[in-house]
Design a protein around this motif. Structure first.
Motif, PDB file in Angstrom:
ATOM      1  N   ALA A 250       9.306 -98.192   6.171  1.00  0.00           N
ATOM      2  CA  ALA A 250       9.863 -97.161   5.301  1.00  0.00           C
ATOM      3  C   ALA A 250       8.961 -96.926   4.092  1.00  0.00           C
ATOM      4  CB  ALA A 250      11.263 -97.560   4.849  1.00  0.00           C
ATOM      5  N   HIS A 251       8.434 -97.999   3.522  1.00  0.00           N
ATOM      6  CA  HIS A 251       7.538 -97.870   2.372  1.00  0.00           C
ATOM      7  C   HIS A 251       6.262 -97.119   2.739  1.00  0.00           C
ATOM      8  CE1 HIS A 251       4.947 -98.863  -0.995  1.00  0.00           C
ATOM      9  NE2 HIS A 251       4.077 -99.338  -0.116  1.00  0.00           N
ATOM     10  N   VAL A 252       5.638 -97.502   3.852  1.00  0.00           N
ATOM     11  CA  VAL A 252       4.387 -96.856   4.265  1.00  0.00           C
ATOM     12  C   VAL A 252       4.617 -95.384   4.552  1.00  0.00           C
ATOM     13  CG1 VAL A 252       2.621 -96.775   6.072  1.00  0.00           C
ATOM     14  CG2 VAL A 252       3.291 -98.952   5.106  1.00  0.00           C
ATOM     15  N   ARG A 253       5.680 -95.062   5.238  1.00  0.00           N
ATOM     16  CA  ARG A 253       5.950 -93.654   5.568  1.00  0.00           C
ATOM     17  C   ARG A 253       6.260 -92.821   4.331  1.00  0.00           C
ATOM     18  NH1 ARG A 253       9.209 -94.618  11.156  1.00  0.00           N
ATOM     19  NH2 ARG A 253       7.350 -94.955  12.420  1.00  0.00           N
ATOM     20  N   LYS A 254       6.865 -93.428   3.328  1.00  0.00           N
ATOM     21  CA  LYS A 254       7.195 -92.687   2.109  1.00  0.00           C
ATOM     22  C   LYS A 254       5.993 -92.562   1.175  1.00  0.00           C
ATOM     23  CE  LYS A 254      10.144 -92.733  -1.931  1.00  0.00           C
ATOM     24  NZ  LYS A 254      11.001 -93.547  -2.766  1.00  0.00           N
ATOM     25  N   GLU A 255       5.307 -93.673   0.919  1.00  0.00           N
ATOM     26  CA  GLU A 255       4.237 -93.706  -0.072  1.00  0.00           C
ATOM     27  C   GLU A 255       2.872 -93.310   0.487  1.00  0.00           C
ATOM     28  OE1 GLU A 255       4.839 -94.205  -3.281  1.00  0.00           O
ATOM     29  OE2 GLU A 255       6.972 -94.497  -2.817  1.00  0.00           O
ATOM     30  N   HIS A 256       2.647 -93.549   1.768  1.00  0.00           N
ATOM     31  CA  HIS A 256       1.352 -93.269   2.394  1.00  0.00           C
ATOM     32  C   HIS A 256       1.576 -92.585   3.745  1.00  0.00           C
ATOM     33  CE1 HIS A 256      -0.081 -96.125  -0.618  1.00  0.00           C
ATOM     34  NE2 HIS A 256       0.821 -96.975  -0.171  1.00  0.00           N
ATOM     35  N   PRO A 257       2.070 -91.353   3.743  1.00  0.00           N
ATOM     36  CA  PRO A 257       2.436 -90.709   5.011  1.00  0.00           C
ATOM     37  C   PRO A 257       1.261 -90.507   5.970  1.00  0.00           C
ATOM     38  CG  PRO A 257       2.592 -89.170   3.194  1.00  0.00           C
ATOM     39  CD  PRO A 257       2.313 -90.503   2.600  1.00  0.00           C
ATOM     40  N   GLU A 258       0.037 -90.458   5.455  1.00  0.00           N
ATOM     41  CA  GLU A 258      -1.116 -90.252   6.328  1.00  0.00           C
ATOM     42  C   GLU A 258      -1.623 -91.556   6.944  1.00  0.00           C
ATOM     43  OE1 GLU A 258      -2.471 -91.503   2.445  1.00  0.00           O
ATOM     44  OE2 GLU A 258      -1.128 -89.893   2.996  1.00  0.00           O
ATOM     45  N   ALA A 259      -1.170 -92.685   6.447  1.00  0.00           N
ATOM     46  CA  ALA A 259      -1.634 -93.985   6.947  1.00  0.00           C
ATOM     47  C   ALA A 259      -0.942 -94.342   8.257  1.00  0.00           C
ATOM     48  CB  ALA A 259      -1.367 -95.077   5.913  1.00  0.00           C
ATOM     49  N   ALA A 260      -1.685 -95.051   9.089  1.00  0.00           N
ATOM     50  CA  ALA A 260      -1.116 -95.523  10.348  1.00  0.00           C
ATOM     51  C   ALA A 260      -0.229 -96.743  10.071  1.00  0.00           C
ATOM     52  CB  ALA A 260      -2.224 -95.906  11.309  1.00  0.00           C
ATOM     53  N   VAL A 261       0.902 -96.788  10.723  1.00  0.00           N
ATOM     54  CA  VAL A 261       1.827 -97.912  10.558  1.00  0.00           C
ATOM     55  C   VAL A 261       1.505 -98.951  11.622  1.00  0.00           C
ATOM     56  CG1 VAL A 261       4.249 -98.601  10.598  1.00  0.00           C
ATOM     57  CG2 VAL A 261       3.612 -96.377   9.684  1.00  0.00           C
ATOM     58  N   PRO A 262       1.191-100.192  11.203  1.00  0.00           N
ATOM     59  CA  PRO A 262       0.896-101.221  12.206  1.00  0.00           C
ATOM     60  C   PRO A 262       2.143-101.592  12.996  1.00  0.00           C
ATOM     61  CG  PRO A 262       1.006-102.199  10.029  1.00  0.00           C
ATOM     62  CD  PRO A 262       1.123-100.723   9.841  1.00  0.00           C
ATOM     63  N   ASP A 263       1.925-102.077  14.204  1.00  0.00           N
ATOM     64  CA  ASP A 263       3.072-102.530  14.984  1.00  0.00           C
ATOM     65  C   ASP A 263       3.594-103.842  14.399  1.00  0.00           C
ATOM     66  OD1 ASP A 263       1.063-104.269  15.751  1.00  0.00           O
ATOM     67  OD2 ASP A 263       1.411-104.057  17.896  1.00  0.00           O
ATOM     68  N   ARG A 264       4.719-104.291  14.913  1.00  0.00           N
ATOM     69  CA  ARG A 264       5.372-105.467  14.336  1.00  0.00           C
ATOM     70  C   ARG A 264       4.498-106.720  14.429  1.00  0.00           C
ATOM     71  NH1 ARG A 264      10.941-106.249  13.065  1.00  0.00           N
ATOM     72  NH2 ARG A 264      11.112-108.360  12.326  1.00  0.00           N
ATOM     73  N   ARG A 265       3.802-106.886  15.524  1.00  0.00           N
ATOM     74  CA  ARG A 265       2.943-108.062  15.698  1.00  0.00           C
ATOM     75  C   ARG A 265       1.835-108.069  14.642  1.00  0.00           C
ATOM     76  NH1 ARG A 265       0.843-110.135  21.386  1.00  0.00           N
ATOM     77  NH2 ARG A 265       3.086-110.370  21.504  1.00  0.00           N
ATOM     78  N   ALA A 266       1.185-106.935  14.410  1.00  0.00           N
ATOM     79  CA  ALA A 266       0.130-106.851  13.397  1.00  0.00           C
ATOM     80  C   ALA A 266       0.710-107.084  12.003  1.00  0.00           C
ATOM     81  CB  ALA A 266      -0.566-105.499  13.468  1.00  0.00           C
ATOM     82  N   PHE A 267       1.900-106.553  11.761  1.00  0.00           N
ATOM     83  CA  PHE A 267       2.548-106.770  10.468  1.00  0.00           C
ATOM     84  C   PHE A 267       2.819-108.254  10.238  1.00  0.00           C
ATOM     85  CE2 PHE A 267       6.625-107.543   8.339  1.00  0.00           C
ATOM     86  CZ  PHE A 267       6.305-107.103   7.060  1.00  0.00           C
ATOM     87  N   GLU A 268       3.360-108.929  11.228  1.00  0.00           N
ATOM     88  CA  GLU A 268       3.652-110.359  11.086  1.00  0.00           C
ATOM     89  C   GLU A 268       2.370-111.163  10.888  1.00  0.00           C
ATOM     90  OE1 GLU A 268       6.493-111.725  10.590  1.00  0.00           O
ATOM     91  OE2 GLU A 268       7.768-110.043  11.090  1.00  0.00           O
ATOM     92  N   ARG A 269       1.296-110.768  11.573  1.00  0.00           N
ATOM     93  CA  ARG A 269       0.024-111.450  11.408  1.00  0.00           C
ATOM     94  C   ARG A 269      -0.485-111.265   9.977  1.00  0.00           C
ATOM     95  NH1 ARG A 269      -3.128-108.708  14.867  1.00  0.00           N
ATOM     96  NH2 ARG A 269      -1.911-109.554  16.562  1.00  0.00           N
ATOM     97  N   MET A 270      -0.450-110.029   9.456  1.00  0.00           N
ATOM     98  CA  MET A 270      -0.874-109.762   8.079  1.00  0.00           C
ATOM     99  C   MET A 270      -0.034-110.556   7.091  1.00  0.00           C
ATOM    100  SD  MET A 270      -1.606-105.609   7.929  1.00  0.00           S
ATOM    101  CE  MET A 270       0.077-105.356   7.476  1.00  0.00           C
ATOM    102  N   ARG A 271       1.243-110.583   7.316  1.00  0.00           N
ATOM    103  CA  ARG A 271       2.165-111.285   6.413  1.00  0.00           C
ATOM    104  C   ARG A 271       1.903-112.788   6.404  1.00  0.00           C
ATOM    105  NH1 ARG A 271       8.549-110.772   7.312  1.00  0.00           N
ATOM    106  NH2 ARG A 271       8.924-112.883   6.698  1.00  0.00           N
ATOM    107  N   THR A 272       1.694-113.363   7.581  1.00  0.00           N
ATOM    108  CA  THR A 272       1.417-114.792   7.672  1.00  0.00           C
ATOM    109  C   THR A 272       0.097-115.137   7.006  1.00  0.00           C
ATOM    110  OG1 THR A 272       2.664-114.928   9.733  1.00  0.00           O
ATOM    111  CG2 THR A 272       1.130-116.719   9.274  1.00  0.00           C
TER     112      THR A 272
END
Length: 66
Positions: free
Chosen positions: A30-52
């Motif tokens: 939700a944050h990426v789509r609101k604040e950076h609409p042109e940016a690609a949203v990573p899938d859940r696996r990539a998000f969890e990897r970045m977060r870890t």
């Protein structure tokens, strides 16, 4: 009576998801789509990897043996 039960179950589900941080990905999307609409949203696996990786590299987290 049934709607009160559903509200209670919904509230418990929300609480558990927030407590376990299961909803972090949805908030991030939700944050990426609101604040950076042109940016690609990573899938859940990539998000969890970045977060870890971010958590493990944060010096404020302290020593982690495992």
């Amino acid at each position: 009576m049934r709607s009160a039960f559903r509200r209670a179950v919904s509230g418990v589900r929300w609480y558990v998801r927030e407590l376990t941080d299961e909803s972090a990905y949805e908030r991030y999307v939700a944050h990426v789509r609101k604040e950076h609409p042109e940016a690609a949203v990573p899938d859940r696996r990539a998000f969890e990897r970045m977060r870890t990786e971010r958590q493990e590299n944060d010096p404020r987290q302290g020593f982690r043996c495992c």
